[in-house]
Each structure stands twice: as structure tokens, then as C-alpha cells.
Design a protein around this motif. Structure first.
Motif, PDB file in Angstrom:
ATOM      1  N   GLY A   1       0.748  -1.243   0.067  1.00 34.16           N
ATOM      2  CA  GLY A   1       0.024  -0.165   0.029  1.00 34.16           C
ATOM      3  C   GLY A   1       0.888   1.229   0.100  1.00 34.16           C
ATOM      4  O   GLY A   1       0.374   2.314   0.122  1.00 34.16           O
ATOM      5  N   ASN A   2       1.941   1.212  -0.268  1.00 34.83           N
ATOM      6  CA  ASN A   2       2.768   2.269  -0.183  1.00 34.83           C
ATOM      7  C   ASN A   2       2.882   2.910  -1.573  1.00 34.83           C
ATOM      8  O   ASN A   2       2.778   2.289  -2.606  1.00 34.83           O
ATOM      9  N   ILE A   3       2.849   4.358  -1.672  1.00 31.95           N
ATOM     10  CA  ILE A   3       3.023   4.905  -2.942  1.00 31.95           C
ATOM     11  C   ILE A   3       4.618   4.784  -3.557  1.00 31.95           C
ATOM     12  O   ILE A   3       5.434   5.059  -2.957  1.00 31.95           O
ATOM     13  N   THR A   4       4.241   4.562  -4.804  1.00 31.57           N
ATOM     14  CA  THR A   4       5.536   4.382  -5.746  1.00 31.57           C
ATOM     15  C   THR A   4       5.443   5.312  -7.094  1.00 31.57           C
ATOM     16  O   THR A   4       4.358   5.498  -7.243  1.00 31.57           O
ATOM     17  N   THR A   5       6.584   5.904  -7.469  1.00 29.80           N
ATOM     18  CA  THR A   5       6.662   6.391  -8.664  1.00 29.80           C
ATOM     19  C   THR A   5       7.389   6.149  -9.821  1.00 29.80           C
ATOM     20  O   THR A   5       8.433   5.392  -9.429  1.00 29.80           O
ATOM     21  N   LYS A   6       7.237   6.277 -10.970  1.00 31.80           N
ATOM     22  CA  LYS A   6       8.131   5.678 -12.176  1.00 31.80           C
ATOM     23  C   LYS A   6       7.831   6.805 -13.311  1.00 31.80           C
ATOM     24  O   LYS A   6       6.673   7.334 -13.631  1.00 31.80           O
ATOM     25  N   LEU A   7       9.062   7.187 -13.792  1.00 28.42           N
ATOM     26  CA  LEU A   7       8.970   8.087 -14.846  1.00 28.42           C
ATOM     27  C   LEU A   7       8.733   7.394 -16.189  1.00 28.42           C
ATOM     28  O   LEU A   7       9.193   6.570 -16.470  1.00 28.42           O
ATOM     29  N   PHE A   8       7.409   7.947 -16.747  1.00 26.91           N
ATOM     30  CA  PHE A   8       6.969   7.303 -18.073  1.00 26.91           C
ATOM     31  C   PHE A   8       7.679   8.073 -19.224  1.00 26.91           C
ATOM     32  O   PHE A   8       8.010   7.271 -20.201  1.00 26.91           O
ATOM     33  N   SER A   9       7.775   9.394 -19.293  1.00 32.37           N
ATOM     34  CA  SER A   9       8.332  10.063 -20.310  1.00 32.37           C
ATOM     35  C   SER A   9       9.040  11.170 -19.787  1.00 32.37           C
ATOM     36  O   SER A   9       8.585  11.862 -18.907  1.00 32.37           O
ATOM     37  N   GLU A  10      10.116  11.555 -20.484  1.00 32.38           N
ATOM     38  CA  GLU A  10      11.001  12.667 -20.171  1.00 32.38           C
ATOM     39  C   GLU A  10      10.414  13.947 -20.726  1.00 32.38           C
ATOM     40  O   GLU A  10       9.563  13.842 -21.641  1.00 32.38           O
ATOM     41  N   GLN A  11      10.553  15.222 -20.185  1.00 31.29           N
ATOM     42  CA  GLN A  11      10.333  16.459 -20.982  1.00 31.29           C
ATOM     43  C   GLN A  11      10.796  16.311 -22.198  1.00 31.29           C
ATOM     44  O   GLN A  11      11.977  15.929 -22.345  1.00 31.29           O
ATOM     45  N   GLN A  12      10.065  16.707 -23.614  1.00 34.55           N
ATOM     46  CA  GLN A  12      10.791  16.954 -24.719  1.00 34.55           C
ATOM     47  C   GLN A  12      11.868  17.805 -24.897  1.00 34.55           C
ATOM     48  O   GLN A  12      12.075  18.615 -24.096  1.00 34.55           O
ATOM     49  N   LYS A  13      12.718  17.534 -25.644  1.00 25.83           N
ATOM     50  CA  LYS A  13      13.954  18.243 -25.849  1.00 25.83           C
ATOM     51  C   LYS A  13      14.078  18.623 -27.149  1.00 25.83           C
ATOM     52  O   LYS A  13      13.049  18.303 -28.079  1.00 25.83           O
ATOM     53  N   SER A  14      14.909  19.701 -27.524  1.00 27.96           N
ATOM     54  CA  SER A  14      14.923  20.506 -28.802  1.00 27.96           C
ATOM     55  C   SER A  14      15.180  19.469 -30.035  1.00 27.96           C
ATOM     56  O   SER A  14      14.377  19.513 -31.107  1.00 27.96           O
ATOM     57  N   GLU A  15      16.031  18.393 -29.782  1.00 27.08           N
ATOM     58  CA  GLU A  15      16.439  17.363 -30.783  1.00 27.08           C
ATOM     59  C   GLU A  15      15.038  16.575 -31.358  1.00 27.08           C
ATOM     60  O   GLU A  15      14.711  16.216 -32.325  1.00 27.08           O
ATOM     61  N   ASP A  16      14.210  16.299 -30.238  1.00 25.79           N
ATOM     62  CA  ASP A  16      12.864  15.632 -30.591  1.00 25.79           C
ATOM     63  C   ASP A  16      12.236  16.515 -31.594  1.00 25.79           C
ATOM     64  O   ASP A  16      11.602  15.993 -32.346  1.00 25.79           O
ATOM     65  N   LEU A  17      11.970  17.718 -31.286  1.00 25.06           N
ATOM     66  CA  LEU A  17      10.960  18.407 -31.996  1.00 25.06           C
ATOM     67  C   LEU A  17      11.775  18.733 -33.598  1.00 25.06           C
ATOM     68  O   LEU A  17      11.189  18.505 -34.506  1.00 25.06           O
ATOM     69  N   LEU A  18      13.065  18.901 -33.471  1.00 24.16           N
ATOM     70  CA  LEU A  18      13.746  19.199 -34.790  1.00 24.16           C
ATOM     71  C   LEU A  18      13.730  18.017 -35.491  1.00 24.16           C
ATOM     72  O   LEU A  18      13.668  17.924 -36.822  1.00 24.16           O
ATOM     73  N   ASN A  19      13.752  16.702 -35.109  1.00 19.36           N
ATOM     74  CA  ASN A  19      13.705  15.559 -35.724  1.00 19.36           C
ATOM     75  C   ASN A  19      12.271  15.265 -36.576  1.00 19.36           C
ATOM     76  O   ASN A  19      12.266  15.174 -37.582  1.00 19.36           O
ATOM     77  N   ILE A  20      11.359  15.709 -35.722  1.00 17.65           N
ATOM     78  CA  ILE A  20       9.769  15.826 -36.278  1.00 17.65           C
ATOM     79  C   ILE A  20       9.764  16.812 -37.218  1.00 17.65           C
ATOM     80  O   ILE A  20       9.113  16.566 -38.564  1.00 17.65           O
ATOM     81  N   LEU A  21      10.571  17.761 -37.402  1.00 14.60           N
ATOM     82  CA  LEU A  21      10.424  18.987 -38.224  1.00 14.60           C
ATOM     83  C   LEU A  21      11.296  18.892 -39.341  1.00 14.60           C
ATOM     84  O   LEU A  21      10.973  19.391 -40.762  1.00 14.60           O
ATOM     85  N   GLY A  22      12.045  17.881 -39.296  1.00 13.22           N
ATOM     86  CA  GLY A  22      12.700  17.466 -40.630  1.00 13.22           C
ATOM     87  C   GLY A  22      14.161  17.813 -40.553  1.00 13.22           C
ATOM     88  O   GLY A  22      14.949  17.768 -41.369  1.00 13.22           O
ATOM     89  N   TYR A  23      14.461  18.544 -39.521  1.00 11.13           N
ATOM     90  CA  TYR A  23      15.778  19.114 -39.454  1.00 11.13           C
ATOM     91  C   TYR A  23      17.215  18.417 -39.139  1.00 11.13           C
ATOM     92  O   TYR A  23      18.052  18.710 -39.557  1.00 11.13           O
ATOM     93  N   HIS A  24      16.824  17.334 -38.473  1.00 12.40           N
ATOM     94  CA  HIS A  24      17.745  16.246 -38.173  1.00 12.40           C
ATOM     95  C   HIS A  24      17.439  14.821 -38.577  1.00 12.40           C
ATOM     96  O   HIS A  24      17.990  13.876 -38.111  1.00 12.40           O
ATOM     97  N   SER A  25      16.602  14.959 -39.851  1.00  5.97           N
ATOM     98  CA  SER A  25      16.007  13.850 -40.247  1.00  5.97           C
ATOM     99  C   SER A  25      17.398  12.921 -40.774  1.00  5.97           C
ATOM    100  O   SER A  25      17.998  13.216 -41.511  1.00  5.97           O
ATOM    101  N   THR A  26      17.329  11.486 -40.161  1.00  2.00           N
ATOM    102  CA  THR A  26      18.032  10.581 -40.820  1.00  2.00           C
ATOM    103  C   THR A  26      17.372   9.456 -41.754  1.00  2.00           C
ATOM    104  O   THR A  26      18.034   8.637 -42.166  1.00  2.00           O
TER     105      THR A  26
END
Length: 473
Positions: free
Chosen positions: A441-466
């Protein structure tokens, strides 16, 4: 004179409440130490308290069980979760611990169902109710699921062509439901829902396409209204019209044995929230039984599809007030370190209200403020114009950080906001934390996702597309 924030809340609402308590001057939510959560993960952040999903499912099952026992109702109750409220795996895993069923609305939903079946979270006994307007891929996926042996998959017919489309791809016989196109409230700009088949057309549709069709069996009638389950004349009137259709069909269709009354249970959006769920369930069961007994037909098995009610009260978001802008002699803008448009899109898209409370400084004096987000959009705000009540918070102080929480935000916000994708003005999506309880019955926490970084957004936008580039020919 009582000028502390705690005094304001105590004089305005019954406080503390079941889920909201204070530890000194720090707010706790379901006994979660929100101060420690912020200290560990920072702000902005989103969180999901998984046990609340199970709590709400059990509450609803209890209400229906009591009503069925009280009235000697001869049908069963089946709780379904509509996945569109939140498709995340951790949500489905928690909900499916409680012997429930699934309602889908698009082609990729079926892929999720198949994934859950492979992991043993869903069995062939689980009802999969397939709602929505069915394009080719949705039809194909439904057929694949049924052809692989899932006989409790029930497509809910939304238009006149779906019977033929399903028959072309499904091997053998199959069951269907029919969705009623309910009439909307008078204030709506249209009269009838775009979803389903009109009241007057359902019996002729059954006679033309199902009654003499050896491949298709009518199992269910589906009823849902846009405003949800409310204790008002509009809801009860629509329910009675639905029951008239059910009775008319039942008299000529012995295989019809289930009534899906949809969803739409409201969730708590204010400390003053008051909704008598148990009364509503009791009266729904009572009205169905009276109508069927008067007509001399068997009562149906009851299905519900609760989405927001299942997952909404499990979610929350926490922000820090970065700065206060005094724009004129009356308006003070507290600027948060995120955006309402991107993280709580329902607040501006449909003017939805959530419970908003400070995390800390409850013993400080308070002031009336407006809340502003970081984007350049004029609609990125949360205040008394969009919402019924003025916003009061502990007074801004540059030396004393203020954190504020929005609660019961667990339904729709991630999918509407575009989880993991681009956000307005490229404001990054915040961290997301899963909160659970261990065996003790103890509270536990787990990180599901990190805050977005600039690289994540730039990849979506095609600037760092591989990705491989392909020459057009």
C-alpha cells in the motif's frame, strides 16, 4: 480577519475532501505527497495515479450491482472502457485488472486489442464493441479479429453500408449492434447526431438487412447522447425513446438481448461538485425494467462505456508560477512555466474546467489573478471569463516559489494535445510520472516520459532527419 488561502477554501467548500487533504501547508492528492513529487521530478509535470482507475470501476460496478439486486433485475451488467479517452498501455493494463470490456472507435484500436490478447490481458470472452464510422482498414481489422476466433467482437452499425462491408470480409456468422442517432439538446446547432441510424429508421433497417440475413445476428442496441448521463428531462426523454425502439425490435428479434446505454458519467471538476451517481444508476435500471415489463418483453443485459469516468480522475498536472505581470490596475497575470493550449487543450477548446489548487503556501494571504501560458496565442489562458469562478491563489512572491496543480485531467488531454509530437510555439511536453501502490500500500512513482528536448522537435520537423531520401521519378 481571515485572509489566508486555507481560510478562503474552508469558508467556500467542505474541506478537506476524500482525495484532497493538507499536510501542514502542502496539498496531498489521494495521500500522494505532491511537494515531494515536485522536488523529485520538477515542474511542469503530468502524473497518472493508476489506483484511481480501479477505484472508479469498482464504484460503478457496485452501484449497478445494488440497483440490479434492489429491483430484482434479470439482466447482467457489463462495464466497458472506451479506449479513445486514453490509449496508453498503463491505463489499459490497470483497467483490465477489473474484469471489464473494451469499446473501440478506429482501426488502430484493434491492433491494441490484439496486442493485449497476446499478453493475456484480454480473452475471447472479453466483449470488444466496435463503434465509429468504419473505413476500409477498420472493417478489415474487425474482420481479422473475428476470423481469428474473437466471437465476442460486436461491430456497432453506424451506417447502412456496414453490414455488406463486414459480410464481405468476415468468415461465417457474426453478431452486430445498431447505434441510435439520438436527437441533440435544443441549444445545439444541429438536431440529430451524425453517428448512428435515426430512431424511425432502425426497425426498417433491421427488416431490410438483418432479419432474413442468415449470416448476421442482432445482439445489441446502442444508445448514447452527447451531453452524457444527467438528471434532466432531456436525458430521461431520450432514454424512453430508446427503450421504445428496443421494445419494438425485441418483439420481432428474439436474439436482441443487450442495451448499451453508452457513457458520459460526469467527473469531479470542482470542490463543490455534487452528482448522485447511485440514484442515477438506480433510476436507469428502474426505468428500463418498468418499460420492458409494461411491454411484456425480457429486460436487456446492460452495457456501459465509461471513458472519462474511468480514467479522468486519475490524472493531474503541476506547474510553477514563473512571474506576475500587472497589466492594468485590476488584472494580474500569473505566468506558468508551460502552456494550457498544449498540455490541457480542453481548457480552451471546449472551455472545460478542472479542479485547480496550489500545491504549497496554503497559509499565505491570497489574491485574485488570471493564469497565462507561455505561447503567443491569445487563447492560452485560464481565468474567470472562460470559467465560472474567479481564480484566487496565494500572493505572488519572487522569493517564494508557487506551484499549482490541475486535477482530474486524465481523459483526452494527451491525445488531443498530441503526445510526443509538435506543440504550439514548440513548447515542450512536460515529464509524465506514473504513480502506483505496491503490495504493502505504499506510494511508488516511475518516470513514464521525459520532457521533450529540442532534438525531439527538430527531428519531427525534418531538421535532423536521418530517414532515407528517395528520388522522385
Amino acid at each position: 480577519m481571515n485572509t489566508k488561502y486555507i481560510d478562503l477554501i474552508s469558508q467556500t467548500f467542505y474541506f478537506p475532501q476524500d482525495e484532497f487533504t493538507l499536510d501542514g501547508q502542502f496539498l496531498k492528492f489521494h495521500d500522494i505527497d505532491l511537494k515531494a513529487l515536485v522536488e523529485t521530478y520538477g515542474a511542469p509535470l503530468k502524473f497518472t495515479y493508476l489506483p484511481q482507475i480501479t477505484n472508479n470501476i469498482k464504484r460503478a460496478k457496485h452501484w449497478f450491482s445494488n440497483a440490479i439486486d434492489k429491483h430484482g433485475y434479470q439482466g447482467t451488467y457489463n462495464y466497458s472502457y472506451c479506449t479513445k479517452s486514453s490509449h496508453f498501455k498503463h491505463i489499459l493494463n490497470e483497467a483490465l485488472k477489473n474484469d471489464i470490456h473494451i469499446e473501440t472507435s478506429s482501426a488502430f484500436d484493434i491492433d491494441i486489442v490484439e496486442n493485449l490478447k497476446q499478453e493475456g490481458k484480454i480473452t475471447d470472452n472479453t466483449f470488444v464493441l466496435c463503434n465509429g464510422f468504419k473505413r476500409a482498414q477498420y472493417i478489415t481489422n474487425i474482420a481479422r479479429l473475428m476470423n481469428e476466433g474473437h466471437k465476442n467482437c460486436i461491430p456497432i452499425i453506424d451506417n447502412y453500408e456496414e453490414i455488406d462491408l463486414l459480410s464481405e470480409e468476415i468468415k461465417g456468422t457474426f453478431k452486430v449492434g445498431i447505434r441510435i442517432a439520438s436527437e441533440e439538446e435544443p441549444k445545439f446547432e444541429f438536431y440529430t447526431s451524425r453517428l448512428g441510424i435515426g430512431y424511425k429508421n432502425i426497425v426498417p433497417f433491421y427488416k431490410n438487412q438483418i432479419q432474413n440475413n442468415d449470416k448476421v445476428t442482432l445482439k445489441m442496441l446502442h444508445f448514447f447522447i452527447n451531453t452524457g448521463i444527467r438528471d434532466n428531462a432531456y436525458y430521461w426523454n431520450e432514454l424512453l425513446k430508446c427503450l421504445k425502439v428496443y421494445i419494438s425490435l425485441k418483439k420481432i428479434c428474439p436474439t436482441l438481448d443487450s442495451l448499451n446505454i453508452g457513457g458520459g458519467f460526469p467527473i469531479k471538476n470542482s470542490l463543490a461538485f455534487d452528482f448522485d451517481y447511485e440514484y442515477m444508476v438506480d433510476e436507469i435500471i428502474n426505468q428500463i425494467q418498468i418499460a420492458c415489463n409494461d411491454a411484456g418483453v425480457d429486460v436487456p443485459h446492460i452495457f456501459t462505456e465509461f471513458g472519462s469516468f474511468t480514467v479522468g480522475e486519475s490524472g493531474g498536472a503541476i506547474y510553477e508560477v514563473l512571474y506576475q505581470k500587472q497589466q492594468n490596475d485590476r488584472e494580474k497575470w500569473n505566468m506558468i512555466n508551460s502552456s494550457f493550449i498544449t498540455t490541457l487543450p480542453d481548457t480552451w477548446a471546449i472551455n472545460k474546467r478542472f479542479i485547480m489548487l496550489p500545491i504549497n503556501r496554503w497559509n499565505d494571504t491570497y489574491e485574485r489573478v488570471l493564469l497565462g501560458g507561455l505561447t503567443c496565442d491569445s487563447d492560452d489562458y485560464y481565468n474567470s471569463e472562460q470559467h465560472m469562478n474567479a481564480i484566487y491563489l496565494p500572493k505572488y512572491s519572487k522569493e517564494k516559489p508557487l506551484y499549482i496543480g490541475f486535477f482530474n485531467t486524465g481523459a483526452y488531454q494527451e491525445t488531443i494535445g498530441g503526445f510526443g509530437g509538435l506543440q504550439h510555439c514548440l513548447i515542450p511536453s512536460p515529464k509524465h510520472v506514473l504513480i502506483d501502490k505496491d503490495a504493502n500500500g505504499n506510494i511508488t512513482t516511475k518516470l513514464f516520459s521525459e520532457q521533450q528536448k529540442s532534438e525531439d522537435l527538430l527531428n519531427i520537423l525534418g531538421y535532423h532527419s536521418t530517414s532515407n531520401k528517395q528520388e522522385l521519378k
